[in-house]
Design a protein around this motif. Structure first.
Motif, mmCIF file in Angstrom:
data_model
loop_
_atom_site.group_PDB
_atom_site.id
_atom_site.type_symbol
_atom_site.label_atom_id
_atom_site.label_comp_id
_atom_site.label_asym_id
_atom_site.label_seq_id
_atom_site.Cartn_x
_atom_site.Cartn_y
_atom_site.Cartn_z
ATOM 1 N N LEU A 56 0.855 -1.180 0.000
ATOM 2 C CA LEU A 56 0.000 0.000 0.000
ATOM 3 C C LEU A 56 0.894 1.233 0.000
ATOM 4 C CD1 LEU A 56 -2.644 -1.027 2.719
ATOM 5 C CD2 LEU A 56 -2.472 -1.748 0.329
ATOM 6 N N MET A 57 0.892 1.965 -1.100
ATOM 7 C CA MET A 57 1.625 3.221 -1.199
ATOM 8 C C MET A 57 0.642 4.371 -0.938
ATOM 9 S SD MET A 57 4.702 2.159 -1.863
ATOM 10 C CE MET A 57 5.693 3.418 -2.688
ATOM 11 N N ASP A 58 1.100 5.612 -1.028
ATOM 12 C CA ASP A 58 0.207 6.727 -0.719
ATOM 13 C C ASP A 58 -0.946 6.857 -1.705
ATOM 14 O OD1 ASP A 58 1.604 7.436 1.520
ATOM 15 O OD2 ASP A 58 2.785 9.002 0.552
ATOM 16 N N ASN A 59 -0.640 6.715 -3.002
ATOM 17 C CA ASN A 59 -1.697 6.947 -3.995
ATOM 18 C C ASN A 59 -1.940 5.758 -4.920
ATOM 19 O OD1 ASN A 59 0.543 7.044 -5.657
ATOM 20 N ND2 ASN A 59 -0.094 8.902 -6.743
ATOM 21 N N ILE A 120 7.517 -5.454 -5.911
ATOM 22 C CA ILE A 120 6.462 -4.908 -5.052
ATOM 23 C C ILE A 120 7.021 -4.552 -3.678
ATOM 24 C CG2 ILE A 120 4.348 -5.527 -3.804
ATOM 25 C CD1 ILE A 120 3.484 -7.095 -6.303
ATOM 26 N N HIS A 121 7.797 -5.450 -3.094
ATOM 27 C CA HIS A 121 8.351 -5.212 -1.761
ATOM 28 C C HIS A 121 9.365 -4.073 -1.748
ATOM 29 C CE1 HIS A 121 7.290 -9.538 -0.272
ATOM 30 N NE2 HIS A 121 6.262 -8.716 -0.250
ATOM 31 N N GLN A 122 10.060 -3.857 -2.860
ATOM 32 C CA GLN A 122 11.085 -2.818 -2.906
ATOM 33 C C GLN A 122 10.519 -1.421 -3.198
ATOM 34 O OE1 GLN A 122 14.141 -4.060 -5.660
ATOM 35 N NE2 GLN A 122 15.004 -5.561 -4.242
ATOM 36 N N ASN A 123 9.234 -1.336 -3.539
ATOM 37 C CA ASN A 123 8.635 -0.043 -3.872
ATOM 38 C C ASN A 123 8.816 1.031 -2.804
ATOM 39 O OD1 ASN A 123 6.103 0.791 -6.060
ATOM 40 N ND2 ASN A 123 7.381 -0.983 -6.451
ATOM 41 N N ALA A 130 11.008 4.124 3.293
ATOM 42 C CA ALA A 130 11.587 3.239 4.314
ATOM 43 C C ALA A 130 13.055 3.002 3.991
ATOM 44 C CB ALA A 130 10.831 1.912 4.374
ATOM 45 N N ALA A 131 13.834 2.796 5.054
ATOM 46 C CA ALA A 131 15.272 2.562 4.874
ATOM 47 C C ALA A 131 15.548 1.180 4.311
ATOM 48 C CB ALA A 131 16.001 2.749 6.200
ATOM 49 N N ASP A 132 14.742 0.202 4.704
ATOM 50 C CA ASP A 132 14.863 -1.150 4.150
ATOM 51 C C ASP A 132 13.500 -1.825 4.165
ATOM 52 O OD1 ASP A 132 14.540 -2.799 6.681
ATOM 53 O OD2 ASP A 132 16.309 -1.628 7.223
ATOM 54 N N LEU A 133 13.424 -2.973 3.550
ATOM 55 C CA LEU A 133 12.137 -3.646 3.354
ATOM 56 C C LEU A 133 11.409 -3.921 4.665
ATOM 57 C CD1 LEU A 133 13.101 -6.291 0.632
ATOM 58 C CD2 LEU A 133 12.471 -3.903 0.335
ATOM 59 N N SER A 134 12.152 -4.287 5.698
ATOM 60 C CA SER A 134 11.537 -4.669 6.971
ATOM 61 C C SER A 134 10.954 -3.492 7.729
ATOM 62 C CB SER A 134 12.565 -5.384 7.862
ATOM 63 O OG SER A 134 13.620 -4.505 8.206
ATOM 64 N N LYS A 135 11.309 -2.263 7.329
ATOM 65 C CA LYS A 135 10.859 -1.073 8.056
ATOM 66 C C LYS A 135 9.537 -0.530 7.538
ATOM 67 C CE LYS A 135 14.393 -0.622 10.896
ATOM 68 N NZ LYS A 135 15.130 -1.853 10.555
ATOM 69 N N TYR A 136 9.026 -1.104 6.462
ATOM 70 C CA TYR A 136 7.752 -0.612 5.923
ATOM 71 C C TYR A 136 6.633 -1.561 6.344
ATOM 72 C CZ TYR A 136 4.528 1.702 2.741
ATOM 73 O OH TYR A 136 3.473 2.422 2.222
ATOM 74 N N PRO A 137 5.671 -1.084 7.144
ATOM 75 C CA PRO A 137 4.660 -1.981 7.721
ATOM 76 C C PRO A 137 3.492 -2.324 6.801
ATOM 77 C CG PRO A 137 4.304 0.244 8.522
ATOM 78 C CD PRO A 137 5.544 0.295 7.658
ATOM 79 N N TRP A 138 3.418 -1.701 5.617
ATOM 80 C CA TRP A 138 2.233 -1.872 4.787
ATOM 81 C C TRP A 138 2.514 -2.638 3.498
ATOM 82 C CZ3 TRP A 138 -1.563 -1.179 7.834
ATOM 83 C CH2 TRP A 138 -1.454 -0.248 8.861
ATOM 84 N N SER A 139 3.387 -3.618 3.606
ATOM 85 C CA SER A 139 3.608 -4.537 2.487
ATOM 86 C C SER A 139 3.598 -5.962 3.032
ATOM 87 C CB SER A 139 4.939 -4.254 1.776
ATOM 88 O OG SER A 139 6.025 -4.862 2.456
ATOM 89 N N SER A 140 3.582 -6.916 2.118
ATOM 90 C CA SER A 140 3.529 -8.325 2.528
ATOM 91 C C SER A 140 4.885 -8.866 2.952
ATOM 92 C CB SER A 140 2.961 -9.177 1.392
ATOM 93 O OG SER A 140 3.625 -8.917 0.168
#
Length: 253
Positions: A56-59, A120-123, A130-140
């Motif tokens: 889930l991105m902003d737009n 998708i995860h790297q978006n 986010a600084a890395d993949l694990s820091k973004y809470p709104w992806s799988s």
């Protein structure tokens, strides 16, 4: 010109991008994102489809879906209608929120399936969210490295390894690599004209005229300007030219 028919996937798996109309923000806060997750979960069960990835991105939203009882288009429509009804009620707005036609591409083999999931995860990282993949809470990504609630993780993990610990290790390594394949993307290169930007800002703010921005109290005006600045394709210089508010005030908001 008639619309081109969508390609059918031999595997039933698709990469979907659902975006806000006129690049509009579709998630104002975490409550909105949680609502979208609930909508996806609800119609995943009702339509008996598979979800292998999301972000889930902003737009806009990225989804990696396996077609179920309903065609993918029906699943997207049901999710969209449910979320938009809730969103419009919350923000006291009416009308469309998503573009009428979502973007899609077929996934016809395991290698491209993994490539798209990584994309998708790297978006959020590529967008600077986010600084890395694990820091973004709104992806799988967190569902593959922790507890899975929405995605069907077993299918993907089985591609990496039969043992869970090894599968997680291999997945983390693969997701961190820089991919070369080109997936479908959101094209925000087209900048709106001043007239288009004016109508977009006016609709987004909910004001009868943009002159209302000039007489708002400072706190409310800054809150509105913060939201306007999130609209893709509109620069602070263009906002200043259209609204009459100085660039320095817009930049500080």
């Amino acid at each position: 010109m008639p619309r081109q028919a969508r390609q059918s996937s031999q595997t039933g798996i698709y990469h979907i991008i659902l975006r806000g109309i006129n690049r509009q923000i579709i998630f104002e806060d975490d409550e909105d994102r949680k609502k979208m997750i609930r909508c996806l979960q609800l119609y995943k069960e009702k339509c008996q489809c598979g979800i292998y990835g999301y972000c889930l991105m902003d737009n806009h939203i990225h989804l990696l879906l396996k077609e179920g009882n309903d065609p993918i288009a029906n699943f997207i429509k049901k999710v969209g209608v449910s979320y938009v009804a809730w969103y419009n009620h919350k923000y006291q707005r009416c009308g469309h929120l998503f573009q009428d036609r979502f973007k899609s591409e077929t996934i016809d083999d395991e290698q491209y399936l993994l490539t798209v999931l990584r994309y998708i995860h790297q978006n959020p990282v590529k967008a600077g969210l986010a600084a890395d993949l694990s820091k973004y809470p709104w992806s799988s990504y967190s569902e593959y490295t922790g507890d899975s609630t929405l995605v069907d993780a077993d299918f993907i993990m089985g591609i990496f390894a039969g043992e869970q610990e090894k599968a997680v290790m291999y997945l983390k390594t693969y997701m961190a690599e820089q991919g070369e394949a080109t997936c479908i993307e959101i094209d925000d290169s087209a900048k709106p004209t001043d007239k288009q930007a004016q109508l977009l800002i006016q609709e987004y703010v909910g004001a009868n005229t943009l002159a209302e921005l000039l007489v708002m109290d400072k706190q409310k005006r800054n809150e509105v300007l913060q939201k306007i600045k999130k609209l893709n394709g509109i620069s602070t210089w263009q906002i200043a030219r259209i609204t009459g508010i100085s660039q320095s005030v817009i930049a500080r908001a």
